[in-house]
Design an enzyme around this catalytic site. Structure first.
Site, PDB file in Angstrom:
ATOM      1  N   TYR A  89       7.942 -22.886   6.403  1.00 34.98           N
ATOM      2  CA  TYR A  89       6.712 -23.516   7.082  1.00 34.98           C
ATOM      3  C   TYR A  89       7.251 -24.856   7.664  1.00 34.98           C
ATOM      4  CZ  TYR A  89       5.057 -26.676   3.379  1.00 34.98           C
ATOM      5  OH  TYR A  89       5.140 -27.299   2.484  1.00 34.98           O
ATOM      6  N   CYS A  90       6.596 -25.283   8.817  1.00 33.27           N
ATOM      7  CA  CYS A  90       7.007 -26.577   9.377  1.00 33.27           C
ATOM      8  C   CYS A  90       5.733 -27.286   9.690  1.00 33.27           C
ATOM      9  CB  CYS A  90       8.109 -26.903  10.430  1.00 33.27           C
ATOM     10  SG  CYS A  90       7.529 -25.722  11.848  1.00 33.27           S
ATOM     11  N   TRP A  91       5.552 -28.398  10.629  1.00 34.87           N
ATOM     12  CA  TRP A  91       4.356 -29.017  10.952  1.00 34.87           C
ATOM     13  C   TRP A  91       3.394 -28.063  11.492  1.00 34.87           C
ATOM     14  CZ3 TRP A  91       1.558 -32.783   9.600  1.00 34.87           C
ATOM     15  CH2 TRP A  91       0.400 -33.102  10.517  1.00 34.87           C
TER      16      TRP A  91
END
Length: 345
Positions: A89-91
């Site tokens: 995941y990222c932002w």
């Protein structure tokens, strides 16, 4: 198809592809940080995006991301078996986690991307912290400052009980002198993540033991729904004589005994509340390193009156409360207290 927050437990590992700074503020509990852009690189790409063009930003960003992913492939992922199944995941589930997920999938790993990224996770935590606290029955450990509440929680945790130690999660003892030496408090978001993770592990059919906290622990706020549930719960009331409490506090706050000037400074914050004459007298005790006398004065003149008021307002006595008297706050004494509590549970 992207995974959701409900799928977190289904993966071998959770990878946070955001920058170290973003990760430090908060992350999914148990996640590891494998940034595809570090903090400086992220700032550089963001500046290009705003001041030049999205094309230039993406071109530079792609080169940086490629180099960082290559490094992770040679190090972290080098020994992973083909069966390895990570969640990335990222932002907000965009390019950063998408790039890493794409490469891992092309290699042959069953990697998946978290739908909505950290923002979706954060929304989930906020929503759950309004719902989860009401699912559990709490036993609130009450007692004046120095009565061994935190130590008792630690003993109870060793007895295979469900313990929510909010001061441990907040990295703070919850008083004017409660800051832990050499340790900063987590961010508010990280504190809430830790509470969510703890509640998520608990069995609603079993009681949860927790200390009678106020709404704030140091700089951090306890979620409203949790405080409300605690205030409505039966208490375990510890009654401990002053001498035993003074002894415990001189042990727990030993790090302050080598730094009288810090104590003098901290006590100054109470001047508006207790008056300059009282504070000057306390500061003189600190200067002389008269620790038992100072601790006793603080308990009798400041902490105990404040505790009585707070207790009446937030944890009023009830016929269902369990009252325990002890003068022994040693490891053995606390073990006996824990067993008495569990026998009555």
């Amino acid at each position: 198809m992207p995974a959701t927050v409900a799928d977190l437990a289904a993966f071998d590992e959770i990878i946070d592809a955001r920058s170290p700074g973003e990760f430090a503020e908060d992350h999914i509990p148990g996640a590891i940080n494998l940034p595809v852009l570090d903090d400086v690189e992220r700032a550089r790409v963001g500046t290009l995006y705003k001041q030049v063009s999205s094309f230039e930003a993406k071109k530079i960003g792609a080169a940086l991301v490629s180099r960082n992913i290559a490094r992770h492939l040679e190090t972290w992922f080098g020994g992973k078996p083909k069966s390895y199944r990570p969640l990335v995941y990222c932002w907000r589930g965009g390019s950063r986690s998408g790039s890493l997920t794409h490469v891992l999938q092309k290699i042959g790993f069953a990697a998946m991307q978290l739908d909505g990224g950290y923002k979706a996770y954060r929304r989930h935590v906020v929503a759950e912290l309004t719902r989860l606290p009401a699912l559990y029955s709490y036993r609130v450990v009450c007692g004046p400052t120095g009565s061994g509440k935190s130590r008792l929680l630690q003993v109870l945790a060793g007895e295979n009980t469900q313990v929510l130690d909010l001061e441990e999660l907040a990295a703070h003892r919850g008083s004017l002198l409660g800051a832990l030496p050499g340790q900063d408090q987590p961010s508010q978001k990280s504190f809430e993540s830790a509470i969510w993770a703890a509640l998520n592990r608990f069995d609603p059919a079993r009681p949860v033991f927790v200390e009678s906290e106020s709404k704030k622990i140091g700089a951090l706020r306890v979620p409203d729904a949790l405080i409300a549930a605690m205030h409505a719960s039966p208490c375990i009331r510890l009654e401990v004589p002053l001498a035993a409490r003074v002894q415990l506090l001189t042990e727990d706050y030993a790090h302050f005994l080598h730094d009288p000037e810090t104590i003098r400074h901290q006590l100054g914050y109470l001047t508006a509340l207790r008056g300059s004459e009282t504070i000057t007298a306390w500061q003189a005790l600190a200067s002389r390193q008269a620790w038992p006398e100072l601790v006793a004065a603080l308990l009798e003149q400041h902490y105990d009156p404040a505790y009585v008021r707070s207790l009446a307002r937030n944890y009023a006595p009830s016929p269902t409360d369990q009252v325990l008297h002890t003068e022994d706050l040693s490891a053995g004494g606390l073990q006996r207290l824990a067993r008495a509590i569990l026998a009555a549970a």
